[in-house]
Design an enzyme around this catalytic site. Sequence first.
Site, short mmCIF file in Angstrom:
data_model
loop_
_atom_site.label_atom_id
_atom_site.label_comp_id
_atom_site.label_asym_id
_atom_site.label_seq_id
_atom_site.Cartn_x
_atom_site.Cartn_y
_atom_site.Cartn_z
N LYS A 126 -0.08 1.34 -3.72
CA LYS A 126 -1.44 1.84 -3.41
C LYS A 126 -1.64 1.73 -1.91
O LYS A 126 -1.03 0.88 -1.26
CB LYS A 126 -2.50 0.98 -4.11
CG LYS A 126 -3.82 1.70 -4.30
CD LYS A 126 -3.74 2.64 -5.48
CE LYS A 126 -5.02 3.42 -5.70
NZ LYS A 126 -4.97 4.10 -7.00
N ASP A 166 -7.42 9.05 -4.38
CA ASP A 166 -8.17 8.04 -5.13
C ASP A 166 -9.59 8.15 -4.60
O ASP A 166 -9.96 9.22 -4.07
CB ASP A 166 -7.57 6.63 -4.91
CG ASP A 166 -8.09 5.59 -5.91
OD1 ASP A 166 -7.59 5.56 -7.05
OD2 ASP A 166 -9.03 4.83 -5.58
P1 NDP Z 1 -14.11 9.93 -6.21
O1 NDP Z 1 -14.16 9.53 -4.80
O2 NDP Z 1 -13.88 11.35 -6.55
O3 NDP Z 1 -15.44 9.47 -6.96
C1 NDP Z 1 -15.82 8.15 -6.96
C2 NDP Z 1 -17.11 8.03 -7.75
O4 NDP Z 1 -17.41 6.66 -7.98
C3 NDP Z 1 -18.32 8.59 -7.02
O5 NDP Z 1 -19.27 8.99 -7.96
C4 NDP Z 1 -18.80 7.38 -6.25
O6 NDP Z 1 -20.13 7.45 -5.80
C5 NDP Z 1 -18.66 6.34 -7.32
N1 NDP Z 1 -18.57 4.98 -6.83
C6 NDP Z 1 -17.66 4.47 -5.96
N2 NDP Z 1 -17.89 3.16 -5.78
C7 NDP Z 1 -18.94 2.85 -6.55
C8 NDP Z 1 -19.66 1.66 -6.80
N3 NDP Z 1 -19.31 0.52 -6.21
N4 NDP Z 1 -20.70 1.72 -7.67
C9 NDP Z 1 -21.04 2.87 -8.27
N5 NDP Z 1 -20.40 4.01 -8.06
C10 NDP Z 1 -19.38 4.00 -7.22
O7 NDP Z 1 -12.99 9.00 -6.87
P2 NDP Z 1 -12.15 9.21 -8.22
O8 NDP Z 1 -12.98 9.90 -9.23
O9 NDP Z 1 -10.85 9.78 -7.84
O10 NDP Z 1 -11.87 7.71 -8.67
C11 NDP Z 1 -12.76 7.01 -9.54
C12 NDP Z 1 -12.03 5.85 -10.17
O11 NDP Z 1 -10.91 6.33 -10.92
C13 NDP Z 1 -11.44 4.82 -9.20
O12 NDP Z 1 -11.48 3.55 -9.80
C14 NDP Z 1 -9.99 5.27 -9.06
O13 NDP Z 1 -9.16 4.20 -8.67
C15 NDP Z 1 -9.71 5.69 -10.50
N6 NDP Z 1 -8.61 6.60 -10.70
C16 NDP Z 1 -8.52 7.77 -10.02
C17 NDP Z 1 -7.49 8.63 -10.28
C18 NDP Z 1 -7.40 9.97 -9.64
O14 NDP Z 1 -6.48 10.72 -9.99
N7 NDP Z 1 -8.29 10.35 -8.74
C19 NDP Z 1 -6.42 8.29 -11.21
C20 NDP Z 1 -6.65 7.06 -11.94
C21 NDP Z 1 -7.70 6.26 -11.65
P3 NDP Z 1 -20.45 7.56 -4.21
O15 NDP Z 1 -20.08 8.94 -3.83
O16 NDP Z 1 -21.89 7.27 -4.08
O17 NDP Z 1 -19.61 6.53 -3.52
O1 2IT Z 2 -5.10 5.11 -9.75
C1 2IT Z 2 -4.35 6.08 -9.89
O2 2IT Z 2 -3.55 6.18 -10.82
C2 2IT Z 2 -4.46 7.17 -8.89
N1 2IT Z 2 -5.30 7.09 -8.01
C3 2IT Z 2 -3.54 8.35 -8.96
C4 2IT Z 2 -2.22 8.02 -8.33
C5 2IT Z 2 -1.28 9.17 -8.16
O3 2IT Z 2 -0.23 8.92 -7.55
O4 2IT Z 2 -1.55 10.29 -8.59
#
Ligand code: NDP
Ligand code: 2IT
Length: 443
Positions: A126, A166
């Site tokens: 990461k 992420d």
């Molecule tokens: P984005 O940046 O697209 O969206 C993040 C979302 O979470 C936004 O709505 C943001 O709001 C909100 N958020 C962030 N921090 C907080 C907080 N402390 N309290 C409340 N809301 C919060 O990120 P992703 O959708 O890509 O990622 C979301 C989660 O999924 C993370 O935990 C990430 O590690 C996990 N993940 C992502 C993957 C991916 O492919 N993208 C794969 C697997 C897991 P705001 O805009 O106000 O900050």
């Molecule tokens: O938490 C996760 O699995 C991710 N943010 C996606 C990682 C990736 O390499 O696509």
Amino acid sequence: MSDYVARVLDIIKARNANEPEFIQAATEVLESIAPVLDAHPEYEAAGLLERLVEPERQIMFRVPWVDDNGNVQVNRGFRVQFNSAIGPYKGGCRFHPSVYLGIMKFLAFEQIFKNSLTSLPIGGAKGGSDFDPKGKSDREVMAFCQSFMTELSRHIGADTDVPAGDIGVGAREIGYLFGQYKRLKNIYEGVLTGKGLSYGGSLGRTQATGYGLIYFTDAMFKANGLSLEGKICSIHGNGNVAYYAAEKVMSYGAKVVTMCDSTGWVYDPEGIDLDAVYEIRFVKRARMSEYTNYRPNAEYHEGRYDWSVKCDIALPCASQNTLVLEDAERLVKNGVIAVCEGANMPTTLEATEYLIKNGVLFAPGKAANAGGVATSALEMSQNSQRLSWSFEEVDAKLKGIMENIFEQVKKASDEYEPKNYVVGANIAGFLKIADAMMAQGIV
Ligand code: NDP
Ligand code: 2IT
């Protein structure tokens, strides 16, 4: 708990005292795998756990850039290359002001087991920075990304380490990062995933984490004699994972009634309008408070979403530790059937324990959100082949992978005590890593 686990947990706590998120993630995994360690004394003799909890390499670096006012800004960049036993390092990059080494390490550690569960050849890593993209101009984001990649490029490569997105890192950031890597290295290779379709991205990667979460949830529901049809869902977040989870769960006939960002949440009893969310989040990069401009009958509440709206399925898809014990109590009181983690470690250890004890189906993130990284690995395959597969082909593979992950998790959870999907995911993910590490000697 076995003596070996207790001893290694003590080492972790002493060595990483200022990294509570890493301690939390490691505690959950180590406590789950205790029965496997008892059955395999050779793991202790080989110092397997001591090696597993220490990153192979962690890189921290200065990221200087110039803002639109001509001022020099300095952020801190990270890449934690935790474990390469089963493949090149793989995992996303997070840009968020809360980022520090402990968050990078917990995420990289989770990624090891998640990537193992996908059955694809990818190690765990990461990266990220405490840079906050919110409110920055495109030029500022580009300047930051170029500076970040200038250092990161020394440590990554298509067969070494392949970062992705992420929190705070989406298509725009990946584009700037890729452009700078290519310029510095003079190599056109699949060094990042989540790329745009015109320069080597995979169809279906944008949707993959959210869609995969729902494929996993559907498999879990079916195995428990349930259906998604007609269920009420609460989703935490409105970003990449939350948005596509909402879209997919709706296609199964469920209704999503809440979504949020970090400043506030909306309750739309008639069902969330995803076109409105798309425009607010991805087009305007604005706040959820604007939602009521699109849907005047919906409610907007400032502040943290406390999981107080009655729902059947809770999908925490925002960030770590956003579902705490009091939230779990509210969910149980309101009759929640399932909590499925789209985010990484969104549920605290106490809340997880409470939900499971109260009979809630609990899908842990490292299994349920693995669809994103799995599709990233499919993007790597397409890049190596210099081919691109159709959306239908990628999506069918993703569905198959998520169903297979559920089967592995279920099988391990049937075999080991206590019988739940957290233990199942940790053990199933661990077994393959342990086997590969044992085969490769003391490295
Ligand atoms: P984005 O940046 O697209 O969206 C993040 C979302 O979470 C936004 O709505 C943001 O709001 C909100 N958020 C962030 N921090 C907080 C907080 N402390 N309290 C409340 N809301 C919060 O990120 P992703 O959708 O890509 O990622 C979301 C989660 O999924 C993370 O935990 C990430 O590690 C996990 N993940 C992502 C993957 C991916 O492919 N993208 C794969 C697997 C897991 P705001 O805009 O106000 O900050
Ligand atoms: O938490 C996760 O699995 C991710 N943010 C996606 C990682 C990736 O390499 O696509």
